[in-house]
Design an enzyme around this catalytic site. Structure first.
Site, PDB file in Angstrom:
ATOM      1  N   ASP A  92      -5.315  10.242  -4.069  1.00 61.11           N
ATOM      2  CA  ASP A  92      -6.481  10.291  -5.402  1.00 61.11           C
ATOM      3  C   ASP A  92      -6.669  11.764  -5.604  1.00 61.11           C
ATOM      4  O   ASP A  92      -7.198  11.230  -6.943  1.00 61.11           O
ATOM      5  CB  ASP A  92      -7.914  10.036  -3.254  1.00 61.11           C
ATOM      6  CG  ASP A  92      -7.564   8.488  -3.201  1.00 61.11           C
ATOM      7  OD1 ASP A  92      -7.568   7.527  -4.222  1.00 61.11           O
ATOM      8  OD2 ASP A  92      -7.452   8.911  -1.688  1.00 61.11           O
ATOM      9  N   GLU A 111      -1.901   6.336   7.251  1.00 61.65           N
ATOM     10  CA  GLU A 111      -1.178   7.208   6.334  1.00 61.65           C
ATOM     11  C   GLU A 111      -0.540   8.622   6.494  1.00 61.65           C
ATOM     12  O   GLU A 111       1.179   9.271   6.376  1.00 61.65           O
ATOM     13  CB  GLU A 111      -1.529   7.729   4.859  1.00 61.65           C
ATOM     14  CG  GLU A 111      -2.141   6.219   4.371  1.00 61.65           C
ATOM     15  CD  GLU A 111      -2.921   6.039   3.037  1.00 61.65           C
ATOM     16  OE1 GLU A 111      -3.555   7.110   2.595  1.00 61.65           O
ATOM     17  OE2 GLU A 111      -2.759   5.014   2.008  1.00 61.65           O
TER      18      GLU A 111
HETATM   19  C1  5RP Z   1      -4.721   4.302   0.339  1.00 61.28           C
HETATM   20  C2  5RP Z   1      -4.742   5.792  -0.703  1.00 61.28           C
HETATM   21  C3  5RP Z   1      -3.943   5.928  -2.108  1.00 61.28           C
HETATM   22  O1  5RP Z   1      -2.900   6.178  -2.393  1.00 61.28           O
HETATM   23  C4  5RP Z   1      -5.093   6.497  -3.057  1.00 61.28           C
HETATM   24  O2  5RP Z   1      -6.386   6.323  -2.841  1.00 61.28           O
HETATM   25  C5  5RP Z   1      -5.071   6.384  -4.387  1.00 61.28           C
HETATM   26  O3  5RP Z   1      -4.741   4.997  -4.432  1.00 61.28           O
HETATM   27  P1  5RP Z   1      -4.269   4.595  -6.123  1.00 61.28           P
HETATM   28  O4  5RP Z   1      -3.128   5.216  -5.953  1.00 61.28           O
HETATM   29  O5  5RP Z   1      -4.860   3.527  -6.397  1.00 61.28           O
HETATM   30  O6  5RP Z   1      -4.897   5.400  -7.489  1.00 61.28           O
HETATM   31  O7  5RP Z   1      -5.044   7.168  -0.100  1.00 61.28           O
HETATM   32  O8  5RP Z   1      -5.144   5.028   1.124  1.00 61.28           O
END
Ligand code: 5RP
Length: 230
Positions: A92, A111
């Site tokens: 994010d 993760e």
């Molecule tokens: C999910 C995560 C994602 O890696 C993060 O939210 C990025 O998501 P996106 O690729 O949809 O922008 O941590 O838990």
């Protein structure tokens, strides 16, 4: 609309670049770590063409496991593997030290576990995710449901505004408090502090184990960056 389309294109470009990056693992029998989110989804779609060379994948969410299986890629439990050479996942936000905020998709706990096992963490992100200071994106904290209100009060003491992610349960059956309005100048210290509060399952700060490689999608192409000092 134009911005949205171009962001999706940047995500697709880094997903493709990530496949190039994991090429040395193909055909070796190694398990591949696969993250969660819209960028990880595109990476999974790109992996489909290489399904026969991928011995197995360890997924950081039920969502990604399902998508991998749909493409005919074998998904195994983390307990079935001893090592993961490469873990590919989105973020994010990512700061100059390659510390990240993760958990926008709610998969932060798995993760973090898969990232801990992986030798190399490859972060795939479009340019909007690169920031000087973490915190504009609300910090997700996975919490044991009975501790929700206690942790809401503890998190409010940080100066931000915790909000319950309404109607959401993680793959582990827990809840998420998203903390808005933080400026996280010392992510390692904050991660360690939050980790020791009873009821916190996982804080979405990936600082102690940040990314090793960043594939950053920019309008000028995909940049491959290494963690400073790495
Ligand atoms: C999910 C995560 C994602 O890696 C993060 O939210 C990025 O998501 P996106 O690729 O949809 O922008 O941590 O838990």
């Amino acid at each position: 609309m134009t911005d949205k389309l171009s962001q999706d294109e940047l995500k697709r470009a880094v997903a493709r670049a990530a496949v190039q990056h994991i090429t040395p693992c193909l055909g070796t029998g190694a398990a591949l770590g696969v993250g969660t989110g819209s960028t990880a989804d595109l990476f999974i779609d790109e992996l489909a063409a290489h399904r026969d060379a991928i011995a197995a994948a360890v997924a950081s969410s039920e969502r990604s496991a399902k998508r991998l299986r749909t493409h005919g890629i074998r998904v195994v439990d983390l307990n079935e593997v001893e090592s993961i050479p490469v873990y590919v996942d989105g973020a994010d936000e990512i700061d100059p030290t390659f510390a990240m905020i993760k958990g926008g998709g709610g998969a932060l706990t798995r993760e973090k576990i898969v990232a801990a096992v992986a030798t190399t963490f490859v972060c795939i992100a479009d340019a909007s995710k690169k920031v000087d200071v973490l915190g504009r994106f609300p910090l997700p904290v996975e919490v044991i449901p009975m501790a929700r209100n206690f942790l809401w009060r503890e998190l409010a003491k940080l100066g931000g505004e915790p909000r319950l992610r309404e109607g959401f349960r993680t793959d582990n059956g827990n809840e998420i408090l998203d903390v808005h309005g933080l400026q996280i100048s010392d992510p390692r210290t904050l991660e360690a502090y939050l980790n020791q509060i009873p009821g916190v399952v996982t804080v979405g700060l990936f600082a102690a184990r940040g990314a090793d490689v960043l594939l950053l999608g920019t309008p000028d192409g995909v940049q491959e960056l290494r963690r400073p000092g790495c």
